[in-house]
Enzyme design. Structure first.
Site, PDB file in Angstrom:
ATOM      1  N   HIS A   1      -4.023  13.810   1.667  1.00 26.56           N
ATOM      2  CA  HIS A   1      -4.276  12.828   2.728  1.00 26.56           C
ATOM      3  C   HIS A   1      -3.118  12.819   3.730  1.00 26.56           C
ATOM      4  O   HIS A   1      -3.336  12.829   4.948  1.00 26.56           O
ATOM      5  CB  HIS A   1      -4.458  11.430   2.129  1.00 26.56           C
ATOM      6  CG  HIS A   1      -4.510  10.334   3.155  1.00 26.56           C
ATOM      7  ND1 HIS A   1      -5.565  10.180   4.021  1.00 26.56           N
ATOM      8  CD2 HIS A   1      -3.626   9.336   3.455  1.00 26.56           C
ATOM      9  CE1 HIS A   1      -5.342   9.130   4.811  1.00 26.56           C
ATOM     10  NE2 HIS A   1      -4.172   8.607   4.495  1.00 26.56           N
TER      11      HIS A   1
ATOM     12  N   THR B   1      -9.375  -5.922   3.650  1.00 27.71           N
ATOM     13  CA  THR B   1      -9.208  -4.956   2.563  1.00 27.71           C
ATOM     14  C   THR B   1     -10.154  -5.418   1.461  1.00 27.71           C
ATOM     15  O   THR B   1     -10.164  -6.597   1.117  1.00 27.71           O
ATOM     16  CB  THR B   1      -7.765  -4.958   2.029  1.00 27.71           C
ATOM     17  OG1 THR B   1      -6.873  -4.650   3.111  1.00 27.71           O
ATOM     18  CG2 THR B   1      -7.573  -3.943   0.907  1.00 27.71           C
TER      19      THR B   1
ATOM     20  N   GLU C   1     -10.453  12.309   8.075  1.00 27.31           N
ATOM     21  CA  GLU C   1     -10.264  13.649   7.516  1.00 27.31           C
ATOM     22  C   GLU C   1     -11.586  14.412   7.485  1.00 27.31           C
ATOM     23  O   GLU C   1     -11.656  15.569   7.924  1.00 27.31           O
ATOM     24  CB  GLU C   1      -9.686  13.538   6.105  1.00 27.31           C
ATOM     25  CG  GLU C   1      -8.312  12.883   6.072  1.00 27.31           C
ATOM     26  CD  GLU C   1      -7.875  12.543   4.651  1.00 27.31           C
ATOM     27  OE1 GLU C   1      -7.596  13.467   3.886  1.00 27.31           O
ATOM     28  OE2 GLU C   1      -7.832  11.342   4.310  1.00 27.31           O
TER      29      GLU C   1
ATOM     30  N   THR D   1      -4.868   6.495   0.302  1.00 29.82           N
ATOM     31  CA  THR D   1      -6.127   7.245   0.300  1.00 29.82           C
ATOM     32  C   THR D   1      -6.048   8.425  -0.653  1.00 29.82           C
ATOM     33  O   THR D   1      -5.140   9.252  -0.545  1.00 29.82           O
ATOM     34  CB  THR D   1      -6.425   7.762   1.719  1.00 29.82           C
ATOM     35  OG1 THR D   1      -6.304   6.676   2.617  1.00 29.82           O
ATOM     36  CG2 THR D   1      -7.808   8.361   1.792  1.00 29.82           C
TER      37      THR D   1
ATOM     38  N   GLU E   1     -10.850   3.767   3.698  1.00 31.04           N
ATOM     39  CA  GLU E   1      -9.942   4.605   2.908  1.00 31.04           C
ATOM     40  C   GLU E   1     -10.233   4.360   1.439  1.00 31.04           C
ATOM     41  O   GLU E   1     -10.194   3.219   0.965  1.00 31.04           O
ATOM     42  CB  GLU E   1      -8.470   4.305   3.226  1.00 31.04           C
ATOM     43  CG  GLU E   1      -8.058   4.789   4.617  1.00 31.04           C
ATOM     44  CD  GLU E   1      -6.544   4.809   4.846  1.00 31.04           C
ATOM     45  OE1 GLU E   1      -5.813   4.130   4.104  1.00 31.04           O
ATOM     46  OE2 GLU E   1      -6.106   5.512   5.784  1.00 31.04           O
TER      47      GLU E   1
ATOM     48  N   ASP F   1       0.844  -1.190   0.000  1.00 31.41           N
ATOM     49  CA  ASP F   1       0.000   0.000   0.000  1.00 31.41           C
ATOM     50  C   ASP F   1       0.883   1.246   0.000  1.00 31.41           C
ATOM     51  O   ASP F   1       1.803   1.352   0.817  1.00 31.41           O
ATOM     52  CB  ASP F   1      -0.928  -0.014   1.218  1.00 31.41           C
ATOM     53  CG  ASP F   1      -2.134   0.887   1.014  1.00 31.41           C
ATOM     54  OD1 ASP F   1      -2.464   1.209  -0.137  1.00 31.41           O
ATOM     55  OD2 ASP F   1      -2.750   1.267   2.026  1.00 31.41           O
TER      56      ASP F   1
ATOM     57  N   ARG G   1      -8.448   3.314  13.466  1.00 35.78           N
ATOM     58  CA  ARG G   1      -7.571   4.455  13.789  1.00 35.78           C
ATOM     59  C   ARG G   1      -7.032   4.410  15.206  1.00 35.78           C
ATOM     60  O   ARG G   1      -5.901   4.866  15.451  1.00 35.78           O
ATOM     61  CB  ARG G   1      -8.332   5.764  13.582  1.00 35.78           C
ATOM     62  CG  ARG G   1      -8.876   5.984  12.184  1.00 35.78           C
ATOM     63  CD  ARG G   1      -7.775   6.049  11.162  1.00 35.78           C
ATOM     64  NE  ARG G   1      -8.331   6.284   9.831  1.00 35.78           N
ATOM     65  CZ  ARG G   1      -7.627   6.154   8.713  1.00 35.78           C
ATOM     66  NH1 ARG G   1      -6.363   5.768   8.744  1.00 35.78           N
ATOM     67  NH2 ARG G   1      -8.196   6.385   7.555  1.00 35.78           N
TER      68      ARG G   1
ATOM     69  N   GLN H   1      -4.356   1.843  15.274  1.00 33.29           N
ATOM     70  CA  GLN H   1      -3.218   2.375  14.505  1.00 33.29           C
ATOM     71  C   GLN H   1      -2.383   3.359  15.321  1.00 33.29           C
ATOM     72  O   GLN H   1      -1.154   3.288  15.331  1.00 33.29           O
ATOM     73  CB  GLN H   1      -3.749   3.057  13.233  1.00 33.29           C
ATOM     74  CG  GLN H   1      -2.677   3.522  12.267  1.00 33.29           C
ATOM     75  CD  GLN H   1      -3.270   4.099  10.975  1.00 33.29           C
ATOM     76  OE1 GLN H   1      -4.481   4.052  10.764  1.00 33.29           O
ATOM     77  NE2 GLN H   1      -2.427   4.638  10.108  1.00 33.29           N
TER      78      GLN H   1
ATOM     79  N   ASP I   1      -9.264   0.364   1.946  1.00 34.21           N
ATOM     80  CA  ASP I   1      -8.273  -0.016   2.958  1.00 34.21           C
ATOM     81  C   ASP I   1      -8.860   0.309   4.336  1.00 34.21           C
ATOM     82  O   ASP I   1      -8.526   1.327   4.949  1.00 34.21           O
ATOM     83  CB  ASP I   1      -6.982   0.765   2.690  1.00 34.21           C
ATOM     84  CG  ASP I   1      -5.914   0.518   3.745  1.00 34.21           C
ATOM     85  OD1 ASP I   1      -5.934  -0.552   4.374  1.00 34.21           O
ATOM     86  OD2 ASP I   1      -5.073   1.412   3.929  1.00 34.21           O
TER      87      ASP I   1
ATOM     88  N   LYS J   1      -4.849  -2.475  10.070  1.00 31.28           N
ATOM     89  CA  LYS J   1      -5.168  -2.543   8.639  1.00 31.28           C
ATOM     90  C   LYS J   1      -5.432  -3.969   8.165  1.00 31.28           C
ATOM     91  O   LYS J   1      -6.156  -4.158   7.184  1.00 31.28           O
ATOM     92  CB  LYS J   1      -3.973  -2.012   7.827  1.00 31.28           C
ATOM     93  CG  LYS J   1      -3.577  -0.576   8.112  1.00 31.28           C
ATOM     94  CD  LYS J   1      -4.453   0.405   7.376  1.00 31.28           C
ATOM     95  CE  LYS J   1      -3.843   1.802   7.383  1.00 31.28           C
ATOM     96  NZ  LYS J   1      -4.596   2.718   6.513  1.00 31.28           N
TER      97      LYS J   1
ATOM     98  N   GLU K   1      -9.273   4.163  -2.153  1.00 31.96           N
ATOM     99  CA  GLU K   1      -8.032   3.973  -2.908  1.00 31.96           C
ATOM    100  C   GLU K   1      -8.340   3.328  -4.256  1.00 31.96           C
ATOM    101  O   GLU K   1      -9.418   2.789  -4.486  1.00 31.96           O
ATOM    102  CB  GLU K   1      -7.064   3.053  -2.148  1.00 31.96           C
ATOM    103  CG  GLU K   1      -6.738   3.512  -0.733  1.00 31.96           C
ATOM    104  CD  GLU K   1      -5.530   2.800  -0.134  1.00 31.96           C
ATOM    105  OE1 GLU K   1      -4.784   2.131  -0.892  1.00 31.96           O
ATOM    106  OE2 GLU K   1      -5.334   2.922   1.085  1.00 31.96           O
TER     107      GLU K   1
ATOM    108  N   ARG L   1       0.617  13.760  14.127  1.00 35.67           N
ATOM    109  CA  ARG L   1       1.819  14.539  14.485  1.00 35.67           C
ATOM    110  C   ARG L   1       1.528  16.022  14.229  1.00 35.67           C
ATOM    111  O   ARG L   1       1.977  16.579  13.220  1.00 35.67           O
ATOM    112  CB  ARG L   1       3.010  14.112  13.605  1.00 35.67           C
ATOM    113  CG  ARG L   1       3.500  12.688  13.771  1.00 35.67           C
ATOM    114  CD  ARG L   1       4.534  12.338  12.704  1.00 35.67           C
ATOM    115  NE  ARG L   1       4.019  12.539  11.360  1.00 35.67           N
ATOM    116  CZ  ARG L   1       3.258  11.657  10.716  1.00 35.67           C
ATOM    117  NH1 ARG L   1       2.964  10.507  11.269  1.00 35.67           N
ATOM    118  NH2 ARG L   1       2.801  11.926   9.515  1.00 35.67           N
TER     119      ARG L   1
ATOM    120  N   TYR M   1       1.043   5.724  -0.483  1.00 37.99           N
ATOM    121  CA  TYR M   1       0.626   6.884   0.326  1.00 37.99           C
ATOM    122  C   TYR M   1       0.834   8.091  -0.571  1.00 37.99           C
ATOM    123  O   TYR M   1       1.631   8.960  -0.270  1.00 37.99           O
ATOM    124  CB  TYR M   1       1.574   6.893   1.536  1.00 37.99           C
ATOM    125  CG  TYR M   1       1.256   7.738   2.730  1.00 37.99           C
ATOM    126  CD1 TYR M   1       0.075   7.585   3.440  1.00 37.99           C
ATOM    127  CD2 TYR M   1       2.183   8.668   3.205  1.00 37.99           C
ATOM    128  CE1 TYR M   1      -0.172   8.333   4.578  1.00 37.99           C
ATOM    129  CE2 TYR M   1       1.947   9.407   4.346  1.00 37.99           C
ATOM    130  CZ  TYR M   1       0.762   9.235   5.032  1.00 37.99           C
ATOM    131  OH  TYR M   1       0.534   9.969   6.172  1.00 37.99           O
TER     132      TYR M   1
END
Lengths: 439, 439
Positions: B145, B268, B384, B370, B210, B138, B248, B251, B244, B264, B212, B154, B140
């Site tokens: 995203h 899927t 989001e 995503t 997600e 996968d 959260r 995660q 996906d 994850k 994708e 973060r 990114y």
């Protein structure tokens, strides 16, 4: 958890006399599995069992009808070019086959005549990856490794707060797993040189090995149906040696926020032989934790896990440089440690992996993560032994190594020995670094 | 990169009249592949091609000998229970089969009589995962995203410095990939509740989807032999929709330092239909980057990648709660965006993945990550859209959603349309959340 039984009796001797030699990895108490064929041939790979310096050909034994009942079905399953079918049969079938093999290979066994025709010397064989590995997961179960390496990647925060609660793991690459004897070109990629503000592209300058054990799954689980910790070991087929080659400079630049990727997936080397959990029974030890550490959450906790969750597999890493090979010098030992120091057990890895509903399949491979022991000379990777390359090792021939150089061969070995039990071994896991391609 | 050819002509019409209906996903200009069988049967899965509301059975067409030459070999390869053999044949074979299918399905085609007997209505079919997925990776690739979600994980450092240099990716779980219609129990695991110093164990409270696209590899590469960016697209078979699913809270607690794992790998979901890169040719767009951003390093750079590296696949996410289903209400749209906004192209993902020597195999699956667009209403995940659950969405029936609840069905759709070209679609990718098991 399996119990000691007649197959573990240290007094057993085989009519394959090389199996009775002291210090030999494959006495009759071991009986590990591989897939093999005649070296350099186009024969089909098929399952085999190591006995002394020979391989018992399971396809030939099955065709000769040596084994009956559950053991016979297991031998038939193990005769294929990959061991997945045997792995899928489950613990009862593995135990039945082990008992039948142990009895038929003992001195005086009636099957000697038939089975002697099913042997091939190991020196005439080549090996394949023993299973179709659907998914490969690598864990991070040594607190010493996590602390040593964490200190270099995150000096202010070496051991993350989740380590003592979660058997940390991540998905690795199945396609690039090769068997002992694997060679691979030094990887190429992006790195951020010290002090630079933009990355460079070129060959890896900080190539490392990682000393691990691999755990081959047997019976697995359906999606949504976790494996309880009390059932976890019964789902495991056995263990092998595993070298998780690592490009440290690529890793440092790529690993945030989603983990290692190109720094790991260029090659992973495993030993051909899988030693069954049942063969390892005599070498089980209590699983311990420092008194101040958190207790495992209930889903990761079980009396049997405390009683004998650890396994005293002694492990060593040896290095043979091109110059050493050219001069006929043997590989030199860099590390000697034991799997007994791991912070999480095999059962805890399996149960944690499935607790969310994730399905494991027969032939899936779990890596333990680098098995560094408590002292720095027991570290399972150069990044630890050389403190990030800053304190290079001096080899007996005067060469030095901060990280691996082209032509270096890394040899992993593993064995179990203790008073009152037979010594059994894993054989070797060897891989050699080739020069990078031109970029 | 493929060029426009007669198969893309928007004036083409099929003798399968449903294929000519406006707004239909599967006109004769599309011709996507799946594996299917009669719903509820124990028939073998086999390859099929969507045309209007029908499926052309490749096994039946191959058995009838409708196609000759390279197209015939490709149809034979596509007749199996997985599409790996067709994928492995490479771009020339895919193009030959597409041309033969296009000609044989056109109004007035001589093959109509033979092929009409090889059709099954889609409503009578069920689908399988279209390939044996050896490895799933996968990526990114949406900077929107990465920034949106990075801000939550973060706050002081949302977009890491490597993002604009590296197509960040990580290995995912192949065993738990299911096809549209997949259901799965809400995952269970460890989380660190806000303000807590020790983790809790229980069912996920922040379950997300997600949006994708999945990229199915065709011809792949050998270990140690990277795929140059100029060759990358020729190695890709086609694209599908991919959800996906993401826990959260699991995660956030597990992802450092080795990336997402149990958050994850519980499920899927992909669409059954794979739209070939060749079918997408009319919808290619220039690949652009903000002027101040770094240029791709040379190995990720090529004129064709700038000229038409992007693909304008329009994408939407819809949600249907249990209450909506009970009351006969249709799914409601949460997002509408396009794949054109991705920061890295398909070719860049493939080339980066192999630059270190890693081998890709036919049937391997790459996720794009995503695909959030530039504005927040174009975001491809609830984390989001609801700003980490803090600003719940209100649905048309008055229900609210911060994260997914049990019974929620998430529907992904994708299509391409523009003036001067036929509209083509990806069908649907649907998955439904079941209650967690008791813990």
């Amino acid at each position: 958890m399996t119990l000691l039984n007649e197959t573990h009796d240290p007094a057993l001797r085989s009519w394959v006399t090389s199996a009775n030699a002291a210090g030999n990895d494959f006495p009759i108490q071991n009986l590990p599995f591989a897939v093999f064929r005649r070296k350099g041939s186009l024969e089909a790979f098929r399952g085999g069992v190591a006995i002394g310096d020979q391989i018992l050909d399971l396809a030939a034994a099955a065709a000769a009808g040596v084994f009956g009942g559950e053991a016979g079905s297991a031998a038939q399953a193990g005769a294929q070019d990959k061991l997945n079918a045997l792995m899928a049969l489950g613990a009862s079938a593995w135990t039945a086959l082990r008992l039948a093999l142990s009895r038929a290979l003992r001195e005086g066994a009636a099957e000697q005549g038939q089975l002697a025709a099913c042997l091939m010397p190991q020196q005439e064989a080549e090996y394949g990856v023993p299973a179709r590995i659907g998914d490969y997961t690598d864990f991070y179960t040594s607190v010493y490794h996590a602390t040593n390496i964490g200190r270099q990647f995150r000096p202010d925060n070496p051991l993350l707060p989740n380590f003592k609660w979660i058997p940390i793991g991540y998905h690795g690459r199945a396609s690039s797993i090769g068997v002992s004897g694997q060679t691979f070109p030094r990887p190429v990629g992006q790195t951020l040189p010290p002090g630079a503000s933009e990355p460079s592209f070129g060959s890896c300058k900080r190539l490392d090995y990682e000393l691990e054990l691999g755990v081959f799954m047997g019976s697995g689980n359906a999606l949504g149906a976790p494996i309880a910790i009390t059932e976890a070991e019964a789902s495991v087929f056995g263990l092998c040696l595993l070298n998780d080659w690592s490009a440290r400079d690529i890793q440092a630049w790529e690993y945030q926020p989603l983990g290692p990727f190109l720094s790991k997936n260029f090659a992973t080397t495993i030993s051909p032989w899988i030693v069954t959990l049942e063969a390892l029974t005599p070498y089980r030890l209590p699983f311990t934790r420092p008194a101040d550490d958190p207790q495992p959450l209930p889903y990761l906790d079980a009396p049997a896990n405390w009683a004998q969750g650890a396994i005293d597999v002694q492990l060593e890493v040896l290095l043979q440089t091109q110059a050493m090979r050219d001069q006929g010098q043997a590989a030199t030992r860099l590390t000697h440690t034991s799997y007994r120091h791991a912070y999480w057990t095999v059962a805890q890895m399996v149960t944690h992996h499935t607790v969310n509903g994730c399905n494991l399949q027969p032939g899936d491979l779990l890596g333990t993560g680098t098995l560094s022991g408590p002292t720095l000379d027991q570290a399972g990777a150069l990044i630890e032994l050389t403190v990030g390359g800053k304190q290079p090792l001096t080899l007996p021939n005067g060469q030095t190594r901060g990280y691996l150089e082209d032509g270096d061969a890394v040899v992993l070995r593993g064995w179990c020995e203790k008073t009152g039990a037979a010594r059994i071994g894993f054989g070797e896991c060897v891989g050699t670094v080739l020069p990078a391609r031109q970029v």
